[in-house]
Design a protein around this motif. Structure first.
Motif, mmCIF file in Angstrom:
data_model
loop_
_atom_site.group_PDB
_atom_site.id
_atom_site.type_symbol
_atom_site.label_atom_id
_atom_site.label_comp_id
_atom_site.label_asym_id
_atom_site.label_seq_id
_atom_site.Cartn_x
_atom_site.Cartn_y
_atom_site.Cartn_z
ATOM 1 N N UNK A 54 -7.882 -5.051 -5.284
ATOM 2 C CA UNK A 54 -7.177 -5.890 -4.260
ATOM 3 C C UNK A 54 -6.455 -6.249 -3.462
ATOM 4 N N UNK A 55 -5.237 -5.554 -3.939
ATOM 5 C CA UNK A 55 -3.887 -5.691 -3.246
ATOM 6 C C UNK A 55 -2.887 -4.928 -2.273
ATOM 7 N N UNK A 56 -4.869 -3.590 -1.994
ATOM 8 C CA UNK A 56 -4.609 -2.627 -0.501
ATOM 9 C C UNK A 56 -4.252 -1.348 -1.177
ATOM 10 N N UNK A 57 -4.206 -1.095 -3.075
ATOM 11 C CA UNK A 57 -4.149 -0.226 -3.090
ATOM 12 C C UNK A 57 -5.336 1.071 -3.221
ATOM 13 N N UNK A 58 -4.815 2.232 -2.620
ATOM 14 C CA UNK A 58 -5.950 3.136 -2.736
ATOM 15 C C UNK A 58 -5.675 4.978 -3.371
ATOM 16 N N UNK A 59 -6.632 5.180 -4.091
ATOM 17 C CA UNK A 59 -5.548 6.465 -5.045
ATOM 18 C C UNK A 59 -7.499 7.085 -5.403
ATOM 19 N N UNK A 60 -6.910 8.323 -4.914
ATOM 20 C CA UNK A 60 -8.254 9.353 -5.043
ATOM 21 C C UNK A 60 -7.668 10.714 -5.413
ATOM 22 N N UNK A 61 -7.487 11.675 -6.468
ATOM 23 C CA UNK A 61 -7.764 12.964 -7.418
ATOM 24 C C UNK A 61 -8.803 14.017 -7.522
ATOM 25 N N UNK A 62 -8.382 14.327 -7.273
ATOM 26 C CA UNK A 62 -9.645 15.820 -7.950
ATOM 27 C C UNK A 62 -8.906 17.222 -8.683
ATOM 28 N N UNK A 63 -9.026 16.896 -9.820
ATOM 29 C CA UNK A 63 -8.896 18.516 -10.604
ATOM 30 C C UNK A 63 -10.334 19.533 -10.649
ATOM 31 N N UNK A 79 -5.266 17.598 -6.668
ATOM 32 C CA UNK A 79 -4.965 17.824 -5.411
ATOM 33 C C UNK A 79 -5.205 15.476 -5.055
ATOM 34 N N UNK A 80 -4.400 14.761 -4.438
ATOM 35 C CA UNK A 80 -5.062 14.060 -4.841
ATOM 36 C C UNK A 80 -4.266 13.044 -3.183
ATOM 37 N N UNK A 81 -4.368 11.497 -3.103
ATOM 38 C CA UNK A 81 -4.003 10.976 -1.850
ATOM 39 C C UNK A 81 -3.612 9.922 -2.741
ATOM 40 N N UNK A 82 -2.825 8.712 -2.343
ATOM 41 C CA UNK A 82 -3.141 7.373 -2.503
ATOM 42 C C UNK A 82 -2.229 6.133 -1.333
ATOM 43 N N UNK A 83 -2.785 5.080 -1.080
ATOM 44 C CA UNK A 83 -2.034 4.457 -0.703
ATOM 45 C C UNK A 83 -1.581 3.470 -0.410
#
Length: 109
Positions: A54-63, A79-83
Motif C-alpha cells: 500500500x505504501x508503493x513498494x514493488x518487489x519481484x524476485x526469481x531464483x 534476479x530481481x527488482x524493486x521500487x
C-alpha cells in the motif's frame, strides 16, 4: 461520464504519489496488508516472488537453478527488482542479479 471520473481518479492518484510523503502517512500505510502477493516454488527450490504494498513498494524476485561451469553441480541464480517512493516523492527503481559473477545492482530513477 465514467471515463471522466476514472480520468480524474487516475490524475489524483498520480499527483498524490508524486508529492512528498510525511513520516506519519508512511507509518499509517505500513500497517496495511500487501495489495498483491504471489509466491511460486517448485520441488527443486526454484521460486518466483512478487509483492506490491500500500505504501508503493514493488518487489519481484526469481531464483532458478543453473549448472556450474564444470557442469557437475547446480547453483541458485537470483534476479530481481524493486521500487519504492522516497520521502522526496520520487520513485526509485533498482534491479539486481546474483550468480557466478557475484551480486550486481543497477539503480534507475
Amino acid at each position: 461520464m465514467n471515463k471522466l471520473v476514472v480520468f480524474f481518479v487516475v490524475v489524483a492518484l498520480a499527483y498524490s504519489m508524486a508529492a512528498p510523503v510525511s513520516d506519519e502517512a508512511i507509518a499509517r500505510r505500513r500497517n496495511l496488508p500487501a495489495l498483491h502477493q504471489e509466491e511460486h516454488r517448485d520441488d527443486f527450490g526454484q521460486y518466483a516472488l512478487r509483492y506490491i504494498t500500500a505504501e508503493g513498494i514493488f518487489f519481484s524476485e526469481r531464483g532458478r537453478l543453473i549448472p556450474t561451469p564444470d557442469g557437475k553441480d547446480h547453483v541458485m541464480a537470483v534476479e530481481g527488482e524493486f521500487s519504492y517512493i522516497g520521502k522526496d516523492g520520487k520513485k526509485y527503481h533498482k534491479k539486481y542479479t546474483g550468480d557466478f559473477e557475484g551480486f550486481q545492482i543497477s539503480e534507475e530513477i
